[in-house]
Design an enzyme around this catalytic site. Structure first.
Site, PDB file in Angstrom:
ATOM      1  N   ARG A  55      42.891  43.877  48.249  1.00  0.00           N
ATOM      2  CA  ARG A  55      43.590  44.718  49.212  1.00  0.00           C
ATOM      3  C   ARG A  55      44.066  46.004  48.536  1.00  0.00           C
ATOM      4  O   ARG A  55      44.094  46.099  47.315  1.00  0.00           O
ATOM      5  CB  ARG A  55      44.789  43.961  49.798  1.00  0.00           C
ATOM      6  N   THR A 103      40.838  36.729  47.522  1.00  0.00           N
ATOM      7  CA  THR A 103      40.441  38.132  47.531  1.00  0.00           C
ATOM      8  C   THR A 103      39.315  38.441  46.552  1.00  0.00           C
ATOM      9  O   THR A 103      38.449  39.273  46.836  1.00  0.00           O
ATOM     10  CB  THR A 103      41.649  39.043  47.211  1.00  0.00           C
ATOM     11  N   ALA A 159      68.855  40.018  45.481  1.00  0.00           N
ATOM     12  CA  ALA A 159      67.501  39.530  45.790  1.00  0.00           C
ATOM     13  C   ALA A 159      66.901  40.239  46.997  1.00  0.00           C
ATOM     14  O   ALA A 159      65.722  40.044  47.291  1.00  0.00           O
ATOM     15  CB  ALA A 159      67.541  38.025  46.038  1.00  0.00           C
ATOM     16  N   LEU A 217      55.609  30.004  43.603  1.00  0.00           N
ATOM     17  CA  LEU A 217      54.989  29.024  44.490  1.00  0.00           C
ATOM     18  C   LEU A 217      56.022  28.529  45.496  1.00  0.00           C
ATOM     19  O   LEU A 217      57.127  28.157  45.137  1.00  0.00           O
ATOM     20  CB  LEU A 217      54.459  27.841  43.691  1.00  0.00           C
ATOM     21  N   SER A 227      63.602  41.317  39.923  1.00  0.00           N
ATOM     22  CA  SER A 227      62.463  42.223  39.938  1.00  0.00           C
ATOM     23  C   SER A 227      61.161  41.425  39.986  1.00  0.00           C
ATOM     24  O   SER A 227      61.167  40.228  40.303  1.00  0.00           O
ATOM     25  CB  SER A 227      62.510  43.140  38.710  1.00  0.00           C
ATOM     26  N   LYS A 272      60.040  48.779  42.904  1.00  0.00           N
ATOM     27  CA  LYS A 272      60.812  47.824  42.107  1.00  0.00           C
ATOM     28  C   LYS A 272      61.005  48.328  40.682  1.00  0.00           C
ATOM     29  O   LYS A 272      62.055  48.090  40.071  1.00  0.00           O
ATOM     30  CB  LYS A 272      60.120  46.460  42.099  1.00  0.00           C
ATOM     31  N   LYS A 320      54.954  42.973  39.444  1.00  0.00           N
ATOM     32  CA  LYS A 320      54.236  44.092  40.062  1.00  0.00           C
ATOM     33  C   LYS A 320      54.874  45.438  39.721  1.00  0.00           C
ATOM     34  O   LYS A 320      54.317  46.497  40.025  1.00  0.00           O
ATOM     35  CB  LYS A 320      54.155  43.893  41.576  1.00  0.00           C
TER      36      LYS A 320
END
Length: 624
Positions: A551, A476, A367, A453, A410, A425, A413
């Site tokens: 971002r 965002t 991890a 979460l 993993s 990753k 993303k």
């Protein structure tokens, strides 16, 4: 009227006991005197030595009974029915003592005197205590803010009783959906139907609605929370039945609604057989054990009874924290597991090899990773070294040490990444797949899932902090969506997927429907009793939702699969991704280049290498 009582309640405990003792002695003497006076119909009568002896014995026995029954350990303001019962019992013994001592000392005690005395003593000793409690309750009730309790079952009753005794909130109304309960009185509080909320809110002005329902299934709870989120009041909940039963919490440990309630779906139930397959009775190592995912994996693993659990972590404080927590869990549940805390970097292959061989590790959960997108984007070299070469070092150590199962955690993303973190990753996945093609005895598997979460990078704690500060809540982009999963169910599915794995497989967790971040923000604001409004709009609201722009490297929509080529598995919520991969020869050349550019601090060339690979990396594509 309240001042003498408040003075009494605020004095030192020792002084209260002395005052109570003196009062009780006086009350006993007065009650006995009045009982004889009423029986003989005279206020003046002769008292001999035998009468005094009878009085001393009666008073001593009564006070002794009060002491033994804990009357002077009780706090007056919290006197309840059991304490009144103790008074009755002690006074009955006292009345019997009068009769016996009168006979023994040859004192004239009419047969009716003990009965008259008992009634008077109950009035003079018991009534003042009840009066003090009642006056205290009504005085402090005015000082406590009103709250509603949703749920008039056993949990609601216990909560109301605890709040009445406490100093924080005053329960004024029970709300319940069961029409049969409406109109009943529970702990002095009337039960109303939930449809009466608006009328009752205007009448009582509560500051919170406390959800006291713990015995419903997840689906019903989700529908209930959806309804409560539309009410203009802050909502908090009591702990679960399991936490209360296990002693982890009490009924008054009010908390914001569970993160699972914000998720909008029921958590995924685990398969116990898959959970225990690679853990029960085995030696297990978790890298990044102090991180969000790593620490939750450790919590899940230890209750599955491994013989050894090795915690590997670079951050000393995080390692200490999770180590102490696991020791507490071990002692509480009397688990016979050796817990070993080890400091170190996942890039140190020799250290990892020795650690795995020494502890005869059979299962590894990798991890450890740098996974905050903006941070890795600004620290590319460290991100590549930790995420790519750290994974390589761990996997090589596992193969050398004869570890049976190695599972990489993993991320979504890694799918068509638009940032270095995601690309690193995806590279880590390809490294394991290339190693798996070399036909090692170690089963190398990867588990890919979305946002968690409650993790350190989750938006939930950030939104909570922003709401408590009065806003604005920062999102965002108005259309940004993410897949969400509870940290506990993510850890469970990682363990289960690792148990199903064949060498080189990439598992994808079924994350359900994607959630719009703006909807999550609105729900959190509503559940905290406030109204939201979008920046620049004319809507009235307490908390502004402000858009800050995507971002660098951030996507509007995350994906879990690169293509549509996906297979099922033995678990309904775990799928197998069938995607392109590199041979070990190709991977070895790529790793050599990456290592050279990391050594030379050449970030541009590192990005060029990532762009040349078949991983779908798009450099800083902030809009998708």
């Amino acid at each position: 009227m309240f001042q003498p009582i408040l003075f009494l309640l605020n004095t030192k405990r020792q002084n209260k006991r002395i005052i109570s003792l003196i009062y009780d002695i006086c009350a006993i003497v007065f009650s006995l005197y009045l009982a004889i006076a009423l029986r003989t119909d005279t206020l003046v009568f002769q008292i001999g030595k035998s009468d005094i002896a009878c009085l001393v014995v009666t008073t001593s026995v009564t006070i002794f009974c009060f002491i033994r029954l804990g009357m002077y350990r009780a706090v007056l303001r919290y006197m309840i029915l059991p304490a009144i019962g103790h008074i009755f019992f002690a006074i009955i013994l006292s009345a019997v003592t009068i009769a016996l001592s009168g006979f023994f000392f040859q004192t004239f005690v009419p047969r009716s005197v003990p009965f008259i005395y008992a009634g008077l003593a109950i009035l003079t000793i018991g009534v003042p205590r009840v009066l003090i409690k009642t006056l205290y309750y009504h005085y402090y009730k005015r000082q406590k803010p009103n709250v509603f309790i949703y749920g008039a079952g056993a949990t609601g009753r216990d909560l109301a009783y605890a709040l009445i005794q406490g100093d924080e909130y005053h329960p004024v109304v029970f709300l319940d959906d069961d029409s049969k309960k409406v109109g009943q009185i529970l702990t002095g509080v009337r039960i109303h139907h939930s449809s009466e909320f608006d009328k009752l809110r205007t009448l009582y002005q509560p500051i919170k609605l406390l959800l006291a329902i713990t015995n419903i299934n997840k689906g019903e709870r989700l529908r209930l929370v959806e309804h409560l989120s539309s009410l203009p009041i802050e909502v908090q909940s009591v702990p679960s039945v399991e936490d209360i039963a296990a002693g982890k919490a009490s009924a008054t440990d009010l908390r914001d609604l569970d993160i699972s309630d914000l998720l909008g779906r029921a958590p995924i139930e685990p398969n116990i057989e898959l959970l225990t397959k690679n853990i029960d009775g085995k030696s297990v190592l978790v890298t990044g054990a102090g991180g969000s995912i790593g620490s939750e994996l450790c919590r899940q693993i230890i209750i599955l009874h491994p013989c050894t659990l090795v915690l590997f972590e670079l951050n000393e404080f995080n390692l200490y924290t999770i180590h102490q927590e696991l020791i507490s869990i071990k002692n509480h549940f009397k688990i016979d597991t050796d817990i070993i805390a080890m400091l170190g970097s996942v890039e140190k292959e020799k250290l990892l090899t020795r650690l795995m061989e020494t502890n005869k590790i059979e299962t590894v959960y990798h991890a450890a990773a740098y996974k905050h997108v903006p941070i890795v984007e600004n620290n590319i070299i460290e991100g590549i070294q930790n995420n790519v070469f750290g994974t390589l070092a761990c996997a090589n150590a596992a193969i050398t040490s004869g570890v049976s199962n190695f599972t990489l955690i993993s991320t979504d993303k890694a799918v068509r990444p638009t940032n270095v973190m995601g690309a690193s990753k995806r590279m880590a996945e390809l490294v394991l797949q290339a190693l798996a093609d070399k036909e090692t005895d170690t089963t190398l598997t990867m588990v890919r899932f979305g946002n968690v979460l409650g993790s350190s990078g989750s938006v939930v704690p950030l939104f909570k902090e922003q709401i408590r500060k009065g806003g604005p809540v920062t999102v965002t982009h108005p259309d940004i969506t993410r897949y969400f999963m509870l940290i506990s169910e993510a850890a469970q599915l990682v363990i289960q997927a690792g148990a199903m794995g064949k060498n080189g497989q990439v598992f994808v967790l079924d994350m359900g429907e994607a959630v719009k971040i703006i909807d999550l923000a609105k729900r959190m604001i509503n559940l905290m009793g406030l109204m939201s409004h979008i920046e620049g709009s004319n809507d009235e609201g307490d908390i502004e939702i402000k858009f800050t722009g995507l971002r660098s490297g951030e996507k509007l929509y995350e994906e879990l699969l690169i293509g549509n080529n996906v297979l099922g598995s033995s678990h309904p919520k775990v799928m197998t991704a069938c995607e392109d991969k590199l041979s070990w020869d190709e991977m070895e050349k790529t790793l050599t280049l990456l290592k050279k550019y990391c050594r030379d601090f050449n970030e541009e060339e590192i990005k060029n290498v990532l762009l040349s690979l078949p991983i779908g990396y798009t450099n800083n594509a902030s809009l998708q």
